[in-house]
Scaffold this motif. Sequence first.
Motif, PDB file in Angstrom:
ATOM      1  N   LEU A 248      46.089 -38.562 -25.059  1.00  0.00           N
ATOM      2  CA  LEU A 248      45.887 -37.388 -24.207  1.00  0.00           C
ATOM      3  C   LEU A 248      45.105 -37.815 -22.976  1.00  0.00           C
ATOM      4  O   LEU A 248      44.054 -38.458 -23.089  1.00  0.00           O
ATOM      5  CB  LEU A 248      45.110 -36.304 -24.960  1.00  0.00           C
ATOM      6  N   TYR A 249      45.619 -37.455 -21.796  1.00  0.00           N
ATOM      7  CA  TYR A 249      44.931 -37.788 -20.549  1.00  0.00           C
ATOM      8  C   TYR A 249      44.047 -36.628 -20.101  1.00  0.00           C
ATOM      9  O   TYR A 249      44.454 -35.465 -20.207  1.00  0.00           O
ATOM     10  CB  TYR A 249      45.948 -38.128 -19.459  1.00  0.00           C
ATOM     11  N   PRO A 250      42.845 -36.921 -19.599  1.00  0.00           N
ATOM     12  CA  PRO A 250      41.900 -35.852 -19.245  1.00  0.00           C
ATOM     13  C   PRO A 250      42.288 -35.105 -17.971  1.00  0.00           C
ATOM     14  O   PRO A 250      42.977 -35.652 -17.100  1.00  0.00           O
ATOM     15  CB  PRO A 250      40.581 -36.609 -19.047  1.00  0.00           C
ATOM     16  N   ASP A 251      41.837 -33.839 -17.896  1.00  0.00           N
ATOM     17  CA  ASP A 251      42.019 -33.013 -16.695  1.00  0.00           C
ATOM     18  C   ASP A 251      43.435 -33.151 -16.140  1.00  0.00           C
ATOM     19  O   ASP A 251      43.638 -33.422 -14.962  1.00  0.00           O
ATOM     20  CB  ASP A 251      40.999 -33.405 -15.627  1.00  0.00           C
ATOM     21  N   SER A 252      44.425 -32.982 -17.003  1.00  0.00           N
ATOM     22  CA  SER A 252      45.806 -33.195 -16.562  1.00  0.00           C
ATOM     23  C   SER A 252      46.715 -32.140 -17.165  1.00  0.00           C
ATOM     24  O   SER A 252      46.458 -31.608 -18.246  1.00  0.00           O
ATOM     25  CB  SER A 252      46.291 -34.592 -16.976  1.00  0.00           C
ATOM     26  N   GLY A 253      47.780 -31.847 -16.440  1.00  0.00           N
ATOM     27  CA  GLY A 253      48.737 -30.848 -16.860  1.00  0.00           C
ATOM     28  C   GLY A 253      50.032 -31.474 -17.339  1.00  0.00           C
ATOM     29  O   GLY A 253      50.044 -32.563 -17.919  1.00  0.00           O
ATOM     30  N   HIS A 254      51.132 -30.773 -17.064  1.00  0.00           N
ATOM     31  CA  HIS A 254      52.432 -31.207 -17.558  1.00  0.00           C
ATOM     32  C   HIS A 254      52.835 -32.569 -16.998  1.00  0.00           C
ATOM     33  O   HIS A 254      53.514 -33.343 -17.658  1.00  0.00           O
ATOM     34  CB  HIS A 254      53.478 -30.148 -17.193  1.00  0.00           C
ATOM     35  N   GLY A 255      52.414 -32.869 -15.788  1.00  0.00           N
ATOM     36  CA  GLY A 255      52.775 -34.135 -15.156  1.00  0.00           C
ATOM     37  C   GLY A 255      51.720 -35.209 -15.314  1.00  0.00           C
ATOM     38  O   GLY A 255      51.499 -35.997 -14.383  1.00  0.00           O
ATOM     39  N   ALA A 256      51.107 -35.297 -16.482  1.00  0.00           N
ATOM     40  CA  ALA A 256      50.028 -36.269 -16.703  1.00  0.00           C
ATOM     41  C   ALA A 256      50.464 -37.693 -16.392  1.00  0.00           C
ATOM     42  O   ALA A 256      49.689 -38.491 -15.850  1.00  0.00           O
ATOM     43  CB  ALA A 256      49.527 -36.165 -18.143  1.00  0.00           C
ATOM     44  N   LEU A 257      51.700 -38.041 -16.719  1.00  0.00           N
ATOM     45  CA  LEU A 257      52.183 -39.403 -16.468  1.00  0.00           C
ATOM     46  C   LEU A 257      52.251 -39.710 -14.982  1.00  0.00           C
ATOM     47  O   LEU A 257      52.204 -40.888 -14.581  1.00  0.00           O
ATOM     48  CB  LEU A 257      53.543 -39.620 -17.120  1.00  0.00           C
ATOM     49  N   PHE A 258      52.381 -38.674 -14.140  1.00  0.00           N
ATOM     50  CA  PHE A 258      52.409 -38.868 -12.689  1.00  0.00           C
ATOM     51  C   PHE A 258      51.008 -38.792 -12.076  1.00  0.00           C
ATOM     52  O   PHE A 258      50.787 -39.285 -10.977  1.00  0.00           O
ATOM     53  CB  PHE A 258      53.312 -37.824 -12.032  1.00  0.00           C
ATOM     54  N   GLN A 259      50.077 -38.166 -12.774  1.00  0.00           N
ATOM     55  CA  GLN A 259      48.694 -38.115 -12.302  1.00  0.00           C
ATOM     56  C   GLN A 259      47.991 -39.445 -12.525  1.00  0.00           C
ATOM     57  O   GLN A 259      47.152 -39.858 -11.733  1.00  0.00           O
ATOM     58  CB  GLN A 259      47.926 -37.008 -13.020  1.00  0.00           C
ATOM     59  N   TYR A 260      48.372 -40.117 -13.615  1.00  0.00           N
ATOM     60  CA  TYR A 260      47.769 -41.405 -13.965  1.00  0.00           C
ATOM     61  C   TYR A 260      48.867 -42.471 -14.091  1.00  0.00           C
ATOM     62  O   TYR A 260      49.073 -43.030 -15.165  1.00  0.00           O
ATOM     63  CB  TYR A 260      47.024 -41.292 -15.294  1.00  0.00           C
ATOM     64  N   PRO A 261      49.597 -42.752 -13.012  1.00  0.00           N
ATOM     65  CA  PRO A 261      50.755 -43.645 -13.146  1.00  0.00           C
ATOM     66  C   PRO A 261      50.407 -45.047 -13.617  1.00  0.00           C
ATOM     67  O   PRO A 261      51.114 -45.609 -14.465  1.00  0.00           O
ATOM     68  CB  PRO A 261      51.374 -43.652 -11.743  1.00  0.00           C
ATOM     69  N   GLU A 262      49.321 -45.629 -13.086  1.00  0.00           N
ATOM     70  CA  GLU A 262      48.973 -46.992 -13.485  1.00  0.00           C
ATOM     71  C   GLU A 262      48.564 -47.035 -14.958  1.00  0.00           C
ATOM     72  O   GLU A 262      48.975 -47.932 -15.710  1.00  0.00           O
ATOM     73  CB  GLU A 262      47.837 -47.541 -12.610  1.00  0.00           C
ATOM     74  N   THR A 263      47.755 -46.068 -15.376  1.00  0.00           N
ATOM     75  CA  THR A 263      47.318 -46.021 -16.769  1.00  0.00           C
ATOM     76  C   THR A 263      48.495 -45.776 -17.696  1.00  0.00           C
ATOM     77  O   THR A 263      48.615 -46.407 -18.759  1.00  0.00           O
ATOM     78  CB  THR A 263      46.267 -44.913 -16.954  1.00  0.00           C
ATOM     79  N   PHE A 264      49.370 -44.844 -17.307  1.00  0.00           N
ATOM     80  CA  PHE A 264      50.535 -44.535 -18.123  1.00  0.00           C
ATOM     81  C   PHE A 264      51.423 -45.760 -18.287  1.00  0.00           C
ATOM     82  O   PHE A 264      51.861 -46.072 -19.406  1.00  0.00           O
ATOM     83  CB  PHE A 264      51.317 -43.383 -17.507  1.00  0.00           C
TER      84      PHE A 264
END
Length: 274
Positions: A248-264
């Motif tokens: 689970l990524y923090p402070d993120s919505g449906h597009g979490a993978l796009f909010q944290y692209p490098e981490t994802f």
Amino acid sequence: MSLETTKTEYLDIGDTRFAFRRLGPTTGMTLVLLQHFTGTIDSWDPAVVNALAATRPVIVFNNLGVGTSTGATPDTVEQMASDAETFISRLGLEQVDLLGFSLGGMLAQVLAVRQPSLIRKVIIAGAAPRGGEEHLLAVVEEAFSRGAPDVRLPLFFTPSEASQRAGRAFVARATARRQDRDPDSGDDVSKPQAKAIIGWCARKDEGEATLRAIAQPALIVHGSDDTMFPSINAYNMFKAMKNAQLILYPDSGHGALFQYPETFVAHCLTFLDA
């Protein structure tokens, strides 16, 4: 080549045509990406796709009726999964990994159960299981009512400044391609896809049979504050699957993978290479 510059190819099967783009090396285990509600090839984040394609073959495609693919968009997840299976098989791929986002994550679940020899590993991002909790239409209606410059900002990201800043960066990346770009989806795509999602979540899965039948290694990724498919869906999938990991990524919505692209991408590569 990158997602922004790679030419669109076409695969003709009978009277229908699938549009797709192929990136990365020509050898290795291919990663096939399954797209979200109303999304096209050009709705993917180049920061995610290009980084994944740095070390493995990656294929992004439009399922039937979407973008420049022909045919009619089905109104069930099962038929969409069958169409995706046809596309993968007719490309001559004997085994693949899947990354399914949102609606695509539902297709990935069906494909993993139906084709255990074809599907090696599965990444499910921002999705729900059969019988899961969804608020698709309410969330989409609310997002459009805000009058944002791009509806994905309220739809995929939280209201925090950090999340919205990441959202604006994502939109800039996702709209960078200018030539040979897919058209946006209309009602002929959104209506059957919405029916498919609502039907998938409305039909309870006795004993979580679908999830328990997935034997492949699975990586489940979700946003902490996904309003479309709440994060309880991710936890329930994790608990029911035989061999799943949950992030689970923090402070993120449906597009979490796009909010944290490098981490994802780092999490995906660690999972796929293990």
